[in-house]
Design a protein around this motif. Structure first.
Motif, PDB file in Angstrom:
ATOM      1  N   LEU A 166     -46.670   9.029 -33.943  1.00 16.64           N
ATOM      2  CA  LEU A 166     -46.538  10.158 -34.871  1.00 16.64           C
ATOM      3  C   LEU A 166     -46.447  11.493 -34.136  1.00 16.64           C
ATOM      4  O   LEU A 166     -46.126  12.510 -34.745  1.00 16.64           O
ATOM      5  N   ASN A 179     -46.018   8.396 -44.741  1.00 17.32           N
ATOM      6  CA  ASN A 179     -46.250   9.611 -45.519  1.00 17.32           C
ATOM      7  C   ASN A 179     -46.510  10.809 -44.615  1.00 17.32           C
ATOM      8  O   ASN A 179     -46.084  11.927 -44.909  1.00 17.32           O
ATOM      9  N   THR A 180     -47.182  10.591 -43.504  1.00 14.38           N
ATOM     10  CA  THR A 180     -47.431  11.670 -42.549  1.00 14.38           C
ATOM     11  C   THR A 180     -46.124  12.141 -41.929  1.00 14.38           C
ATOM     12  O   THR A 180     -45.898  13.343 -41.788  1.00 14.38           O
ATOM     13  N   VAL A 218     -49.022  13.154 -32.903  1.00 13.96           N
ATOM     14  CA  VAL A 218     -50.122  13.970 -33.400  1.00 13.96           C
ATOM     15  C   VAL A 218     -51.368  13.666 -32.575  1.00 13.96           C
ATOM     16  O   VAL A 218     -51.422  12.674 -31.847  1.00 13.96           O
ATOM     17  N   LEU A 256     -55.496  10.668 -42.559  1.00 14.31           N
ATOM     18  CA  LEU A 256     -54.700   9.446 -42.439  1.00 14.31           C
ATOM     19  C   LEU A 256     -55.597   8.233 -42.356  1.00 14.31           C
ATOM     20  O   LEU A 256     -56.759   8.343 -41.990  1.00 14.31           O
ATOM     21  N   THR A 313     -52.302  13.736 -53.427  1.00 15.40           N
ATOM     22  CA  THR A 313     -51.595  13.082 -52.334  1.00 15.40           C
ATOM     23  C   THR A 313     -50.102  13.399 -52.347  1.00 15.40           C
ATOM     24  O   THR A 313     -49.446  13.294 -51.327  1.00 15.40           O
ATOM     25  N   PHE A 372     -55.241  16.766 -37.862  1.00 14.37           N
ATOM     26  CA  PHE A 372     -55.252  15.412 -38.404  1.00 14.37           C
ATOM     27  C   PHE A 372     -56.606  14.748 -38.201  1.00 14.37           C
ATOM     28  O   PHE A 372     -57.217  14.867 -37.138  1.00 14.37           O
ATOM     29  N   PHE A 411     -44.352  14.219 -44.482  1.00 18.90           N
ATOM     30  CA  PHE A 411     -45.041  15.505 -44.614  1.00 18.90           C
ATOM     31  C   PHE A 411     -44.674  16.439 -43.456  1.00 18.90           C
ATOM     32  O   PHE A 411     -44.347  17.603 -43.664  1.00 18.90           O
ATOM     33  N   MET A 412     -44.706  15.915 -42.244  1.00 16.68           N
ATOM     34  CA  MET A 412     -44.380  16.737 -41.073  1.00 16.68           C
ATOM     35  C   MET A 412     -42.928  17.194 -41.114  1.00 16.68           C
ATOM     36  O   MET A 412     -42.623  18.351 -40.799  1.00 16.68           O
ATOM     37  N   GLY A 441     -54.985  17.008 -42.553  1.00 22.18           N
ATOM     38  CA  GLY A 441     -54.210  15.855 -42.988  1.00 22.18           C
ATOM     39  C   GLY A 441     -55.023  14.614 -42.686  1.00 22.18           C
ATOM     40  O   GLY A 441     -55.308  14.325 -41.533  1.00 22.18           O
ATOM     41  N   SER A 486     -49.580   5.182 -44.716  1.00 17.96           N
ATOM     42  CA  SER A 486     -50.146   6.474 -44.332  1.00 17.96           C
ATOM     43  C   SER A 486     -49.317   7.116 -43.216  1.00 17.96           C
ATOM     44  O   SER A 486     -49.051   8.326 -43.236  1.00 17.96           O
ATOM     45  N   ALA A 487     -48.890   6.315 -42.260  1.00 14.92           N
ATOM     46  CA  ALA A 487     -48.058   6.832 -41.164  1.00 14.92           C
ATOM     47  C   ALA A 487     -46.714   7.341 -41.682  1.00 14.92           C
ATOM     48  O   ALA A 487     -46.246   8.414 -41.286  1.00 14.92           O
TER      49      ALA A 487
END
Length: 181
Positions: free
Chosen positions: A128, A84-85, A130, A75, A55, A104, A88-89, A73, A81-82
């Protein structure tokens, strides 16, 4: 190559798995160059390779992202989780890594009849920026039992909704692979 193939755990002649070490090792135990070599060897011997990354983003995450055709990815419907996304992005965009490979997947997605859950999913995707390519339902205790025993879902929970969705995704990926050839 021979050592790599001998280290694989075979299940029912249909699935080969290179499992993680039993002992907890530092994530940086293996170098990006070593990961690249392992992926190259695996690519020469297998049609599909699935890599379950930690992770945390590590030095060799970039190697995996560059070598893969698709990066999933996964989620969940929670704030952590949001966040961390988003991190990451931002990291992908800041380092000019191939963001277009990332697809995703929403894990433990609300059921189709859960109207408020569907609206929360839409709000999360919009915030997000996405698109959730797939949604995985909660498989319940059957999934936990299968994981605890190290057994594939197809042999333990064949009619489980999560297993059916994973099967659908794999069929889609197989079709995409056939189209590329």
């Amino acid at each position: 190559t021979e050592a790599f193939l001998q280290s694989m755990h075979k299940f029912d002649r249909t699935l080969d798995v290179l499992s993680a070490p039993q002992d907890s090792l530092p994530l940086e135990f293996i170098s990006p160059e070593e990961i690249a070599r392992i992926i190259d060897i695996a690519a020469k011997n297998y049609d599909f390779i699935i890599i379950d990354l930690p992770t945390a983003i590590v030095s060799w995450t970039e190697v995996v992202l560059e070598k893969c055709q698709l990066f999933f990815g996964v989620l969940e419907m929670d704030m952590r989780s949001a966040q961390n996304t988003l991190r990451f992005m931002r990291a992908l965009k800041a380092d000019d890594m191939p963001f277009e490979k990332v697809q995703f997947i929403l894990n433990r997605a609300p059921k189709a009849t859960d109207i408020s859950g569907k609206s929360r999913v839409k709000r999360m995707a919009d915030s997000l920026d996405v698109e959730f390519r797939w949604s995985l339902p909660d498989g319940g205790k059957q999934i936990l039992n299968a994981c605890d025993h190290g057994s594939p879902l197809a042999s333990v929970a064949k009619k489980n909704p999560l297993r059916k969705e994973i099967h659908r995704i794999s069929a889609t990926l197989s079709e995409l692979a056939r189209e590329e050839v």
